[in-house]
Design an enzyme around this catalytic site. Sequence first.
Site, short mmCIF file in Angstrom:
data_model
loop_
_atom_site.label_atom_id
_atom_site.label_comp_id
_atom_site.label_asym_id
_atom_site.label_seq_id
_atom_site.Cartn_x
_atom_site.Cartn_y
_atom_site.Cartn_z
N ARG A 125 -43.38 31.08 -33.00
CA ARG A 125 -42.46 31.93 -32.70
C ARG A 125 -42.36 33.16 -33.88
NH1 ARG A 125 -37.64 29.53 -35.06
NH2 ARG A 125 -37.73 30.96 -36.46
N GLU A 144 -42.14 37.48 -39.80
CA GLU A 144 -43.10 36.67 -39.82
C GLU A 144 -43.39 36.02 -38.66
OE1 GLU A 144 -41.27 33.59 -42.46
OE2 GLU A 144 -39.62 33.04 -41.03
N ASN A 146 -44.03 32.14 -37.25
CA ASN A 146 -43.85 30.59 -37.48
C ASN A 146 -44.89 29.83 -36.60
OD1 ASN A 146 -41.31 30.55 -39.02
ND2 ASN A 146 -40.79 31.92 -37.49
N SER A 151 -38.10 26.10 -34.51
CA SER A 151 -37.09 25.30 -34.15
C SER A 151 -35.98 26.21 -33.28
CB SER A 151 -36.33 24.55 -35.07
OG SER A 151 -35.71 25.56 -36.06
N LYS A 305 -47.90 33.60 -45.26
CA LYS A 305 -47.80 34.86 -45.62
C LYS A 305 -48.76 35.82 -46.06
CE LYS A 305 -43.59 33.80 -44.88
NZ LYS A 305 -43.65 32.20 -44.41
N LYS A 364 -41.87 37.26 -50.95
CA LYS A 364 -42.24 36.27 -50.13
C LYS A 364 -43.36 35.19 -50.55
CE LYS A 364 -41.38 37.70 -45.57
NZ LYS A 364 -41.56 38.10 -44.33
N GLU A 368 -42.33 28.09 -45.22
CA GLU A 368 -41.59 28.30 -44.21
C GLU A 368 -40.09 27.49 -44.37
OE1 GLU A 368 -42.85 29.87 -41.67
OE2 GLU A 368 -44.73 30.06 -42.39
N GLY A 369 -39.25 27.53 -43.43
CA GLY A 369 -37.91 27.03 -43.34
C GLY A 369 -36.77 28.00 -43.82
N ARG A 450 -30.70 35.19 -33.52
CA ARG A 450 -30.00 34.55 -34.66
C ARG A 450 -29.19 35.67 -35.49
NH1 ARG A 450 -34.74 31.53 -37.70
NH2 ARG A 450 -35.67 33.21 -36.94
#
Length: 474
Positions: A125, A144, A146, A151, A305, A364, A368-369, A450
């Site tokens: 994603r 970024e 992923n 998710s 990253k 950064k 992840e997450g 989001r």
Amino acid sequence: MASPWESVLRDEEAVRAVAAVAVDAALLEGVLLRTQGHPNTSDVVNFAPFTLLPSAVPSDLFEQAYAVQQDFNLLVDAISQNKEFLEQTLASTIKVDDFTARLFRIHVQVLEEGLAQSVFLGINRSDYMFDCGEDGTLALKQIEINTIAASFGGLTSRTVPVHGRVLKALGKFEEASRLLPNNPSKGLALGIAKAWELYGSPSAVVMFLVEEVQRNIFDQRCIENELWNRNIRVIRKRFRDVFEKGSLDDAKRLHIDGQEVAVVYYREGYVPTNYDQQNWEARLLLERSKAVKCPDIATQLAGTKKVQQELSRPGTLERLLPGRADAVARLRATFAGLYSLDMGEEGDKVVAAAIADPDRFVLKPQREGGGNNLYGEELRQVLEKIRHSPERTAYILMDKIKPQPSVNYLLRAHSPLRASECISELGIFGVYVRQGKEMVMNKAAGHLLRTKAVEHADGGVAAGVAVLDTPYLV
């Protein structure tokens, strides 16, 4: 960006009434999370947080994000196959970041043994924000990509009818009809199904590798149900199940509980806290197997990253995607300014610039997450502490993107209803399947919007900061 719902937002009574409609619609559509108090049982559930109204997204930037997704799929796949590029790019990082170093060691070991896996499945994603320039023009800039456990492809499939219901309740039937259909879970399942088919064992199963705490199970169930609908059997296992019950036969086929596993779909394994020594051993077992890993460990490393920063250097894209000038141009148009903190004169200058003007940048780490990035005074303090240490090479620096805020209501269980200044992040899901050297599937599989209040610098839905949204193209 100005909200298309100004008149609604001024009418507090209408907002209260339609918020109740929205929550019931979310529960009815299955926009669900397990509760923090009962994360591993569905006896108690609540709605996943979401915006009351769909957020305005510029249609030209939305189309640009979709148009470049197949290029990003090709790029990630090319990086995953380029051992020298990964080795050179991550050389400084693996000296100071133990998590990335351990992933890299498994990558090297598996290559030295010889890859058993011949079918490769990527589900990624690519996330963007809309950067507002000095003259007010908006540009699509990548935050970024992923490459593991990307998710909310399931729950975002369910939010469009919720927002459609809200707009209809407000008498906005024409606007409701303009919301785009969106079903990433179907597209992601298509990729998993194709990989399962190419693996070539009809009795083999797809294994979702899941976390110990499973609040976000319904998001995964959306994809799982798409597979069951194709008569593909799905099992859910944790790393510890793999450690205790997983084995490889002479042909490196993976078996668990007496079942052969064709595809391992990771929804776990992306942060250091996912691993203890047993889990690292389980990860190595999975990587050594013939099963199709989504992602294989090289593809997980392609999403770091440090790799993202290296891609922004002149000539890097051309080396990775030779003869694809149009793709290179589309990719580069989405890049924000990215800077290396490697030891040496170049890194020293970057560190000094960031300490002098921390609000221009984001720091950064290789994680992840959500919830890991550093901003402002915190960024300055960290860089001052590590400016002369190789520890700084565990980070990259990125220009801070400045989106235009708009007003919306963020609906959360047990939270008061109040208007917030918000910014949004658009993600495009990509799925690809490669068999040997042949790309069998390469597509954009849907989108995720989001939205979060402006006071929250970092963090996604799972991190408890952002909420699910639906784009309203303008």
